[in-house]
Write a protein that holds these residues in place. Structure first.
Motif, PDB file in Angstrom:
ATOM      1  N   GLU A  67       0.830  -1.196   0.000  1.00  0.00           N
ATOM      2  CA  GLU A  67       0.000   0.000   0.000  1.00  0.00           C
ATOM      3  C   GLU A  67       0.866   1.248   0.000  1.00  0.00           C
ATOM      4  O   GLU A  67       1.091   1.890   1.019  1.00  0.00           O
ATOM      5  CB  GLU A  67      -0.937  -0.020   1.212  1.00  0.00           C
ATOM      6  CG  GLU A  67      -1.746   1.236   1.451  1.00  0.00           C
ATOM      7  CD  GLU A  67      -2.658   1.625   0.308  1.00  0.00           C
ATOM      8  OE1 GLU A  67      -2.820   0.835  -0.639  1.00  0.00           O
ATOM      9  OE2 GLU A  67      -3.204   2.729   0.369  1.00  0.00           O
ATOM     10  N   GLU A  80      -2.724  -4.619  -6.763  1.00  0.00           N
ATOM     11  CA  GLU A  80      -3.723  -4.086  -5.849  1.00  0.00           C
ATOM     12  C   GLU A  80      -3.560  -4.685  -4.466  1.00  0.00           C
ATOM     13  O   GLU A  80      -3.395  -5.881  -4.301  1.00  0.00           O
ATOM     14  CB  GLU A  80      -5.116  -4.388  -6.391  1.00  0.00           C
ATOM     15  CG  GLU A  80      -6.231  -3.708  -5.635  1.00  0.00           C
ATOM     16  CD  GLU A  80      -7.575  -3.908  -6.311  1.00  0.00           C
ATOM     17  OE1 GLU A  80      -8.214  -4.935  -6.022  1.00  0.00           O
ATOM     18  OE2 GLU A  80      -7.962  -3.060  -7.125  1.00  0.00           O
ATOM     19  N   VAL A 129     -15.188  -2.627  -0.086  1.00  0.00           N
ATOM     20  CA  VAL A 129     -14.178  -1.567  -0.164  1.00  0.00           C
ATOM     21  C   VAL A 129     -14.421  -0.730  -1.401  1.00  0.00           C
ATOM     22  O   VAL A 129     -14.593  -1.256  -2.505  1.00  0.00           O
ATOM     23  CB  VAL A 129     -12.750  -2.150  -0.199  1.00  0.00           C
ATOM     24  CG1 VAL A 129     -11.719  -1.045  -0.365  1.00  0.00           C
ATOM     25  CG2 VAL A 129     -12.472  -2.955   1.067  1.00  0.00           C
ATOM     26  N   GLU A 130     -14.455   0.582  -1.230  1.00  0.00           N
ATOM     27  CA  GLU A 130     -14.597   1.532  -2.338  1.00  0.00           C
ATOM     28  C   GLU A 130     -13.233   2.152  -2.589  1.00  0.00           C
ATOM     29  O   GLU A 130     -12.687   2.863  -1.740  1.00  0.00           O
ATOM     30  CB  GLU A 130     -15.610   2.612  -1.970  1.00  0.00           C
ATOM     31  CG  GLU A 130     -15.794   3.680  -3.049  1.00  0.00           C
ATOM     32  CD  GLU A 130     -16.271   3.092  -4.363  1.00  0.00           C
ATOM     33  OE1 GLU A 130     -15.503   3.198  -5.355  1.00  0.00           O
ATOM     34  OE2 GLU A 130     -17.381   2.541  -4.403  1.00  0.00           O
ATOM     35  N   ARG A 131     -12.662   1.873  -3.754  1.00  0.00           N
ATOM     36  CA  ARG A 131     -11.296   2.295  -4.038  1.00  0.00           C
ATOM     37  C   ARG A 131     -11.211   3.574  -4.862  1.00  0.00           C
ATOM     38  O   ARG A 131     -10.141   4.189  -4.932  1.00  0.00           O
ATOM     39  CB  ARG A 131     -10.535   1.176  -4.765  1.00  0.00           C
ATOM     40  CG  ARG A 131     -10.445  -0.101  -3.952  1.00  0.00           C
ATOM     41  CD  ARG A 131      -9.712  -1.210  -4.685  1.00  0.00           C
ATOM     42  NE  ARG A 131      -9.707  -2.444  -3.897  1.00  0.00           N
ATOM     43  CZ  ARG A 131      -8.802  -2.737  -2.969  1.00  0.00           C
ATOM     44  NH1 ARG A 131      -7.828  -1.884  -2.720  1.00  0.00           N
ATOM     45  NH2 ARG A 131      -8.874  -3.873  -2.291  1.00  0.00           N
ATOM     46  N   ASP A 132     -12.285   3.979  -5.496  1.00  0.00           N
ATOM     47  CA  ASP A 132     -12.209   5.094  -6.448  1.00  0.00           C
ATOM     48  C   ASP A 132     -13.092   6.279  -6.087  1.00  0.00           C
ATOM     49  O   ASP A 132     -13.290   7.178  -6.897  1.00  0.00           O
ATOM     50  CB  ASP A 132     -12.596   4.600  -7.853  1.00  0.00           C
ATOM     51  CG  ASP A 132     -11.726   3.437  -8.310  1.00  0.00           C
ATOM     52  OD1 ASP A 132     -10.494   3.524  -8.135  1.00  0.00           O
ATOM     53  OD2 ASP A 132     -12.277   2.451  -8.827  1.00  0.00           O
ATOM     54  N   TYR A 163      -8.557   8.534  -0.719  1.00  0.00           N
ATOM     55  CA  TYR A 163      -8.182   7.396   0.123  1.00  0.00           C
ATOM     56  C   TYR A 163      -9.320   6.372   0.114  1.00  0.00           C
ATOM     57  O   TYR A 163     -10.452   6.678  -0.272  1.00  0.00           O
ATOM     58  CB  TYR A 163      -7.881   7.847   1.557  1.00  0.00           C
ATOM     59  CG  TYR A 163      -8.890   8.817   2.140  1.00  0.00           C
ATOM     60  CD1 TYR A 163     -10.121   8.382   2.640  1.00  0.00           C
ATOM     61  CD2 TYR A 163      -8.620  10.185   2.180  1.00  0.00           C
ATOM     62  CE1 TYR A 163     -11.046   9.264   3.169  1.00  0.00           C
ATOM     63  CE2 TYR A 163      -9.543  11.083   2.704  1.00  0.00           C
ATOM     64  CZ  TYR A 163     -10.747  10.618   3.201  1.00  0.00           C
ATOM     65  OH  TYR A 163     -11.671  11.507   3.714  1.00  0.00           O
ATOM     66  N   LEU A 164      -8.985   5.162   0.541  1.00  0.00           N
ATOM     67  CA  LEU A 164      -9.980   4.098   0.553  1.00  0.00           C
ATOM     68  C   LEU A 164     -11.075   4.381   1.566  1.00  0.00           C
ATOM     69  O   LEU A 164     -10.837   4.959   2.621  1.00  0.00           O
ATOM     70  CB  LEU A 164      -9.323   2.761   0.912  1.00  0.00           C
ATOM     71  CG  LEU A 164      -8.256   2.192  -0.011  1.00  0.00           C
ATOM     72  CD1 LEU A 164      -7.771   0.855   0.536  1.00  0.00           C
ATOM     73  CD2 LEU A 164      -8.784   2.027  -1.421  1.00  0.00           C
ATOM     74  N   ALA A 195     -14.653   2.114   3.197  1.00  0.00           N
ATOM     75  CA  ALA A 195     -15.239   0.777   3.220  1.00  0.00           C
ATOM     76  C   ALA A 195     -16.565   0.798   3.958  1.00  0.00           C
ATOM     77  O   ALA A 195     -16.745   1.548   4.924  1.00  0.00           O
ATOM     78  CB  ALA A 195     -14.292  -0.216   3.891  1.00  0.00           C
TER      79      ALA A 195
END
Length: 232
Positions: free
Chosen positions: A57, A71, A109-112, A116-117, A119
């Protein structure tokens, strides 16, 4: 019941009640700190800390590849970190002090969605009070943990004398303090029942103490020695 949290992946496991200081230098996590500080008075200033299962990360710098790219994959269970102290540095970074507050399971998890992440998480139960079995297990863990500390830190008697009496608090402290692997700590964090966590810790402490008596060293898996450190 679920909630959405900002998420900070780390190469460590945070437990409720334990202090976690962090040096924040990546811009996305500077943004996270600023967002938390900017919340209204009385609003919770916490984010989720989740240990990394695989990957690295680290945000890539312009023109520089990230070693071990790919990822990042997170563990399923994490713990929120409540922001307690923030010191802004001359370079725009922060030194922060956080305290673990409550466990959760990652649902999605929402990455976009932002820098920053984030969740969606569901809160995990923490037992209220202790029964006779848990109290007995806690007493056994304290005895074995004191022996273990005597092997790891000879002469540091103060640590073993300050162990908490509450079985759940004790179970979290032992899990965070013993020289265990991230995998072992993650398994302990994921256990909902205090008695079951204390039983698991008895097995681990006896294993580690036996190894220490034989080789005077704490074993670390080669896979962890080969893993790159994760900046925070």
């Amino acid at each position: 019941m679920t909630a959405r949290l900002p998420v900070f992946p780390l190469a460590t496991v945070l437990f409720p009640g334990l202090v976690l200081p962090l040096h924040i230098f990546e811009e996305r996590y500077r943004t996270l700190v600023r967002d938390l500080v900017g919340r209204p008075e009385g609003a919770p200033r916490e984010f989720g800390v989740v240990a990394i299962r695989s990957g690295w990360e680290v945000a890539p710098d312009a023109g520089r590849a990230v070693p071990g790219g790919g990822e990042v994959v997170l563990h399923e269970v994490g713990c929120t970190a409540e922001l307690r102290q923030v010191t802004e540095l001359d370079d725009g970074g922060f030194n922060i002090v956080t305290v673990g507050r409550r466990r959760f399971r990652v649902v999605d998890v929402e990455r976009d969605a932002g820098p920053y992440l984030t969740a969606e998480v569901e809160w995990l139960p923490e037992p209220a009070g202790a029964d006779e079995v848990t109290e007995l297990l806690a007493a056994r863990v304290i005895a074995v943990f004191r022996q273990y500390l005597g092997l790891v830190r000879p002469g540091e008697q103060e640590v073993s004398e300050q162990l908490p009496e509450d079985p759940t608090v004790l179970s979290h402290l032992v899990a965070a303090t013993a020289a265990l692997t991230v995998t072992d700590r993650q398994r302990l964090l994921a256990i909902d029942d205090t008695a079951a966590r204390l039983r698991a810790e008895l097995r681990l402490l006896n294993r580690e103490a036996a190894l220490l008596r034989q080789v005077r060293a704490v074993p670390v898996p080669l896979s962890e020695l080969a893993s790159p450190p994760v900046p925070n």
